[in-house]
Design an enzyme around this catalytic site. Structure first.
Site, PDB file in Angstrom:
ATOM      1  N   GLU A 184       0.826  -1.217   0.000  1.00 38.29           N
ATOM      2  CA  GLU A 184       0.000   0.000   0.000  1.00 38.29           C
ATOM      3  C   GLU A 184       0.856   1.261   0.000  1.00 38.29           C
ATOM      4  O   GLU A 184       0.527   2.247  -0.661  1.00 38.29           O
ATOM      5  CB  GLU A 184      -0.937   0.007   1.214  1.00 38.29           C
ATOM      6  N   THR A 231      -1.509   0.987 -10.195  1.00 39.38           N
ATOM      7  CA  THR A 231      -2.751   0.339  -9.773  1.00 39.38           C
ATOM      8  C   THR A 231      -3.582   1.209  -8.839  1.00 39.38           C
ATOM      9  O   THR A 231      -4.716   0.867  -8.525  1.00 39.38           O
ATOM     10  CB  THR A 231      -2.449  -1.030  -9.105  1.00 39.38           C
ATOM     11  N   GLU A 263     -18.400  -6.907  -2.434  1.00 38.47           N
ATOM     12  CA  GLU A 263     -17.041  -7.446  -2.393  1.00 38.47           C
ATOM     13  C   GLU A 263     -16.991  -8.871  -2.941  1.00 38.47           C
ATOM     14  O   GLU A 263     -16.069  -9.224  -3.669  1.00 38.47           O
ATOM     15  CB  GLU A 263     -16.506  -7.395  -0.957  1.00 38.47           C
ATOM     16  N   ASP A 265      -4.512  -9.856  -8.150  1.00 36.36           N
ATOM     17  CA  ASP A 265      -4.901  -8.959  -9.237  1.00 36.36           C
ATOM     18  C   ASP A 265      -3.792  -8.093  -9.826  1.00 36.36           C
ATOM     19  O   ASP A 265      -3.461  -8.195 -11.012  1.00 36.36           O
ATOM     20  CB  ASP A 265      -6.081  -8.081  -8.793  1.00 36.36           C
ATOM     21  N   GLU A 324     -12.728  -0.301  -9.701  1.00 37.04           N
ATOM     22  CA  GLU A 324     -12.281  -1.210 -10.765  1.00 37.04           C
ATOM     23  C   GLU A 324     -13.233  -1.275 -11.967  1.00 37.04           C
ATOM     24  O   GLU A 324     -12.787  -1.272 -13.125  1.00 37.04           O
ATOM     25  CB  GLU A 324     -12.050  -2.616 -10.193  1.00 37.04           C
TER      26      GLU A 324
END
EC number: 3.2.1.-
Length: 506
Positions: free
Chosen positions: A45, A403, A279, A186, A300
């Site tokens: 992160e 991302t 989710e 991902d 997304e």
């Protein structure tokens, strides 16, 4: 405790046109951010939000009217902050496999009791930011550790070409063996594609295309992607996760538009059912999964809509954007922001707003409806930046989003690479000059003491031989191709460094 939301939202301000606030926040960050603190931070992160956010803001500073220092884009305060943050993450990569720990203490490094189990995405999501940092700063360590981590995952894929969800970074043993395209995996696939585009790297693209074949063979069922056992390919979880909605956008980047649109429309039906993406969504039952009914305003699906609309101009994609704006406004807007939807079945809210809502969701929605934004530049306009070796073209388009939706201008990497290589070349020449000077002085002393009548040719040969022996053989084989060239100036003028002129007869 290091202004994550401010950093994460900074380039969004510019893309939305709020130049004055961008400038103000840059000043705030320079005055107040300190990474030398006793905080346990997620390596993944911190990289995508903080390092990525600072790199993007650094490269966009001039467009935002910030006064940049000499040497920009290869230097600057935000770049130095990004480098400082990234260096805090490097201890996590010091493992037998080169795959990083998931958490690091910004002051003390990796805690002694830190678990060696890291998710696949937490290992394979560094090449965009770290390669950018290496090219801008001239320090290859960042790109090297990112590449080593990517190759470790590739080496440990299963015989059928899949990777699991979590792996032990010390032993390289797979701890969670579920294979899919969603949470925990991902952005690893995303960074193989985006790293290939950013760096013109055929090896990274080849890796992704091999994975893509395995994913299609074992996890794809009627344009849905399920979770399977990584060694056998048998279905382990017939669910769709909201994080998987990035996949159609990624498919569009490799030109697989038809498959991307079919999968996107599947995901869009889930959005229309709930007014957001839960989710977890059980595909056979067509409903949410217990304790996974929330929607934290993830970007997304909107991200994929933006990419696909740029490729197809299909108005269905604008309809999704309209639905997203309306549902977020109706259900999530509160006095001081936009709240996570705790349960999509009744639209109860949670007292929380993720920084990615500002960094990604808002940004992708805006870009979907703003075809003339500078991010969408087709190369018809650009900025010319004077550099020591000539002009550099920046801002011509082709931005690569990390991302966390932080755009990186690939041209900047090439601008700085040439400048840094010239600096390295000068440093090599300076080292060799001082080495030869010492060797010649030493040889002159020995010759004078032992045989003043010796052959000058012999002395010269001896000097040359000894100077060759003194060099590091590995250094010689890795010498960069000289980039110092300026035919309008004499050789001696070109080698004036820091006030010292190197003459031919020195």
């Amino acid at each position: 405790s290091f202004s994550l939301t401010l950093i994460d939202a900074l380039d969004t301000l510019l893309i939305l046109g709020n130049v004055s606030e961008f400038q103000r926040v840059v000043n705030v960050l320079q005055e107040g951010v300190d990474f030398n603190i006793d905080v346990n931070a997620s390596v993944f992160e911190t990289n995508i939000r903080v390092v990525g956010g600072l790199l993007s803001a650094h490269l966009l500073s001039k467009k935002a009217g910030v006064e940049v220092e000499a040497g920009w884009p290869c230097s600057g305060p935000l770049l130095r902050m990004a480098e400082e943050a990234a260096r805090k993450l490097l201890p996590a990569f010091q493992t037998p496999t080169g795959m990083p720990y998931g958490t690091v203490n910004l002051l003390h490094g990796v805690n002694p009791g830190e678990t060696p189990v890291t998710c696949t995405a937490g290992i394979g999501t560094f090449i965009v930011e770290f390669a950018t940092l290496s090219h801008l700063t001239g320090d290859p360590v960042f790109e090297n550790v990112a590449r080593k981590a990517l190759k470790a995952l590739w080496k440990n894929r299963s015989d059928i070409g899949l990777v699991g969800n979590h792996i032990d970074v010390v032993t390289a043993k797979w701890v969670a063996q579920d294979a899919g395209i969603g949470a925990g995996v991902d952005s690893y696939f995303e960074y193989l594609v985006k790293g290939a585009v950013l760096l013109h790297d055929e090896e990274l693209m080849s890796m992704f295309l091999d994975y893509n074949k395995a994913i299609s063979n074992y996890t794809k069922f009627e344009d849905w992607y399920l979770w399977v056992q990584m060694y056998k390919g048998t279905v382990s979880m017939p669910v769709f996760q909201s994080l998987e909605a990035y996949w159609p956008g990624l498919q569009s980047l490799i030109g697989d538009i038809n498959n991307a649109m079919r999968t996107f429309l599947n995901y869009y039906t889930v959005w229309k059912q709930f007014g957001g993406l839960p989710e977890f969504y059980n595909i056979p039952q067509g409903y949410t999964v217990e304790k996974r009914e929330g929607y934290p305003l993830r970007p997304e699906l909107i991200e994929s809509a933006m990419y696909l609309y740029r490729a197809t101009r299909d108005p269905t994609l604008l309809e999704l954007g309209r639905d997203a704006v309306e549902s977020i406004e109706k259900t999530s807007k509160v006095d001081c922001g936009f709240a996570t939807i705790k349960d999509l079945r009744d639209h109860r809210l949670d007292n929380r707003m993720e920084s990615f809502f500002l960094a990604e969701t808002v940004k992708y929605l805006y870009l979907l409806f703003d075809p003339d934004n500078f991010i969408h530049n087709n190369g018809s306009s650009f900025d010319v930046v004077p550099m020591p070796y000539g002009e550099c073209i920046l801002g011509a388009g082709g931005y690569v989003f990390n991302t966390e939706a932080h755009p990186i201008d690939p041209a900047a990497l090439h601008c700085c690479r040439k400048q840094k290589e010239e600096q390295w070349e000068v440093q090599d020449l300076m080292r060799e000059f001082h080495f030869l000077k010492r060797k010649r002085k030493s040889m002159f002393t020995r010759t004078a003491a032992h045989s003043r009548g010796g052959s000058q040719a012999g002395s010269a040969d001896t000097t040359a031989e000894s100077s060759g022996k003194g060099r590091n053989p590995e250094k010689i084989t890795k010498r960069r191709v000289p980039l110092l060239s300026c035919p309008t100036q004499p050789f001696t003028s070109r080698l004036a460094v820091l006030g010292q002129v190197f003459l031919d007869n020195t």
